[in-house]
Design a protein around this motif. Structure first.
Motif, PDB file in Angstrom:
ATOM      1  N   GLY A  31       0.711  -1.200  -0.071  1.00 16.58           N
ATOM      2  CA  GLY A  31      -0.071  -0.109  -0.086  1.00 16.58           C
ATOM      3  C   GLY A  31       1.011   1.351  -0.054  1.00 16.58           C
ATOM      4  N   LEU A  32       1.891   1.333  -0.758  1.00 15.37           N
ATOM      5  CA  LEU A  32       2.796   2.277  -0.711  1.00 15.37           C
ATOM      6  C   LEU A  32       2.247   3.922  -1.361  1.00 15.37           C
ATOM      7  N   LYS A  33       2.614   4.987  -0.630  1.00 17.96           N
ATOM      8  CA  LYS A  33       2.103   6.207  -0.889  1.00 17.96           C
ATOM      9  C   LYS A  33       3.213   7.019  -1.113  1.00 17.96           C
ATOM     10  N   ASP A  34       2.680   8.139  -1.682  1.00 16.61           N
ATOM     11  CA  ASP A  34       3.835   9.090  -2.137  1.00 16.61           C
ATOM     12  C   ASP A  34       4.797   9.269  -0.951  1.00 16.61           C
ATOM     13  N   GLU A  35       4.231   9.649  -0.060  1.00 13.88           N
ATOM     14  CA  GLU A  35       4.930  10.023   1.262  1.00 13.88           C
ATOM     15  C   GLU A  35       5.820   9.024   1.695  1.00 13.88           C
ATOM     16  N   ASP A  36       5.829   7.718   1.229  1.00 12.60           N
ATOM     17  CA  ASP A  36       6.976   6.879   1.380  1.00 12.60           C
ATOM     18  C   ASP A  36       8.202   7.003   0.664  1.00 12.60           C
ATOM     19  N   THR A  37       8.075   7.900  -0.212  1.00 10.44           N
ATOM     20  CA  THR A  37       9.306   8.049  -0.953  1.00 10.44           C
ATOM     21  C   THR A  37      10.639   8.397  -0.021  1.00 10.44           C
ATOM     22  N   ALA A  38      11.548   7.865  -0.097  1.00  9.96           N
ATOM     23  CA  ALA A  38      12.726   8.208   0.645  1.00  9.96           C
ATOM     24  C   ALA A  38      13.962   7.246   0.298  1.00  9.96           C
ATOM     25  N   VAL A  39      14.758   7.417   0.937  1.00  5.91           N
ATOM     26  CA  VAL A  39      16.043   6.403   1.257  1.00  5.91           C
ATOM     27  C   VAL A  39      16.002   5.481   2.355  1.00  5.91           C
ATOM     28  N   TYR A  40      15.901   4.424   1.991  1.00  2.00           N
ATOM     29  CA  TYR A  40      15.698   3.477   3.243  1.00  2.00           C
ATOM     30  C   TYR A  40      16.977   2.772   3.645  1.00  2.00           C
ATOM     31  N   TYR A  41      17.336   3.008   4.979  1.00  5.75           N
ATOM     32  CA  TYR A  41      18.237   2.401   5.818  1.00  5.75           C
ATOM     33  C   TYR A  41      18.108   1.524   6.689  1.00  5.75           C
ATOM     34  N   CYS A  42      18.810   0.431   6.586  1.00  5.61           N
ATOM     35  CA  CYS A  42      18.966  -0.537   7.661  1.00  5.61           C
ATOM     36  C   CYS A  42      19.841  -0.323   8.830  1.00  5.61           C
ATOM     37  N   ALA A  43      19.718  -0.681   9.860  1.00  8.45           N
ATOM     38  CA  ALA A  43      20.707  -0.349  10.926  1.00  8.45           C
ATOM     39  C   ALA A  43      20.642  -1.469  12.196  1.00  8.45           C
ATOM     40  N   THR A  52      19.613  -3.803  23.358  1.00  2.00           N
ATOM     41  CA  THR A  52      18.177  -3.478  23.174  1.00  2.00           C
ATOM     42  C   THR A  52      17.811  -2.273  23.664  1.00  2.00           C
ATOM     43  N   SER A  53      17.053  -1.383  22.884  1.00  2.00           N
ATOM     44  CA  SER A  53      16.730   0.052  23.058  1.00  2.00           C
ATOM     45  C   SER A  53      18.025   0.967  23.094  1.00  2.00           C
ATOM     46  N   GLY A  54      19.006   0.546  22.716  1.00  2.00           N
ATOM     47  CA  GLY A  54      20.207   1.323  22.609  1.00  2.00           C
ATOM     48  C   GLY A  54      20.295   2.109  21.275  1.00  2.00           C
ATOM     49  N   PRO A  55      21.456   2.534  21.096  1.00  2.00           N
ATOM     50  CA  PRO A  55      21.552   3.333  19.694  1.00  2.00           C
ATOM     51  C   PRO A  55      22.115   2.189  18.719  1.00  2.00           C
ATOM     52  N   TYR A  56      21.796   2.448  17.477  1.00  2.00           N
ATOM     53  CA  TYR A  56      22.200   1.802  16.311  1.00  2.00           C
ATOM     54  C   TYR A  56      23.860   2.001  15.851  1.00  2.00           C
ATOM     55  N   ASP A  57      24.438   0.865  16.099  1.00  2.19           N
ATOM     56  CA  ASP A  57      25.888   0.752  15.911  1.00  2.19           C
ATOM     57  C   ASP A  57      26.271   0.992  14.490  1.00  2.19           C
ATOM     58  N   TYR A  58      25.500   0.150  13.524  1.00  8.23           N
ATOM     59  CA  TYR A  58      25.998  -0.028  12.126  1.00  8.23           C
ATOM     60  C   TYR A  58      24.743   0.550  11.377  1.00  8.23           C
ATOM     61  N   TRP A  59      25.119   1.174  10.036  1.00 11.26           N
ATOM     62  CA  TRP A  59      24.223   1.447   9.001  1.00 11.26           C
ATOM     63  C   TRP A  59      24.800   0.852   7.769  1.00 11.26           C
ATOM     64  N   GLY A  60      23.583   0.735   7.057  1.00 12.34           N
ATOM     65  CA  GLY A  60      23.898   0.348   5.577  1.00 12.34           C
ATOM     66  C   GLY A  60      23.946   1.878   4.701  1.00 12.34           C
ATOM     67  N   GLN A  61      24.178   1.587   3.435  1.00 10.60           N
ATOM     68  CA  GLN A  61      24.348   2.591   2.616  1.00 10.60           C
ATOM     69  C   GLN A  61      23.007   3.346   1.877  1.00 10.60           C
ATOM     70  N   GLY A  62      21.975   2.527   2.241  1.00  6.93           N
ATOM     71  CA  GLY A  62      20.861   2.927   1.929  1.00  6.93           C
ATOM     72  C   GLY A  62      20.396   2.462   0.499  1.00  6.93           C
ATOM     73  N   THR A  63      18.962   2.459   0.340  1.00  7.13           N
ATOM     74  CA  THR A  63      18.426   2.028  -1.060  1.00  7.13           C
ATOM     75  C   THR A  63      17.302   2.783  -1.340  1.00  7.13           C
TER      76      THR A  63
END
Length: 119
Positions: free
Chosen positions: A85-97, A102-113
């Motif tokens: 059900g994608l919407k216009d407002e879903d347009t973005a670069v998506y990153y995984c981390a 648990t509940s801590g900061p994210y240490d590692y990030w991908g380059q995005g898609t």
């Protein structure tokens, strides 16, 4: 050290679906909580979804709840984001981390898609 590589982004019409994948290196993937974030042009990066190391707990931003599903396959060192059900407002670069706490900061990030939704 964990390296993350996202894939599966692209151009889709509004109402369509995409599945993002994030492949992680290393043998300790199953110890990390994983998250998806996105950043639209000119805006701050925002939380989309997260999943605990076991896959037993998931969390979603209100804007995607009911449309997106996060999952993981620890045997394949991969986390997924099924987007329906994608919407216009879903347009973005998506990153995984990845987060080692648990509940801590994210240490590692991908380059995005890039995900682009056209109306």
């Amino acid at each position: 050290q964990v390296q993350l590589v996202e894939s599966g982004g692209g151009l889709v019409q509004a109402g369509g679906s995409l599945r993002l994948s994030c492949a992680a290196s290393g043998r300790t993937f199953s110890r990390y909580d994983m998250g998806w974030f996105r950043q639209a042009p000119g805006k701050e990066r925002k939380f989309v979804a997260a999943i605990s190391w076991s896959g037993g707990s998931t969390y979603y931003a209100d804007s995607v709840k009911g449309r997106f599903t996060i999952s993981r396959d620890n045997a394949k060192n991969t986390v997924y984001l099924q987007m329906n059900g994608l919407k216009d407002e879903d347009t973005a670069v998506y990153y995984c981390a990845a987060s080692s706490v648990t509940s801590g900061p994210y240490d590692y990030w991908g380059q995005g898609t890039q995900v682009t939704v056209s109306s």
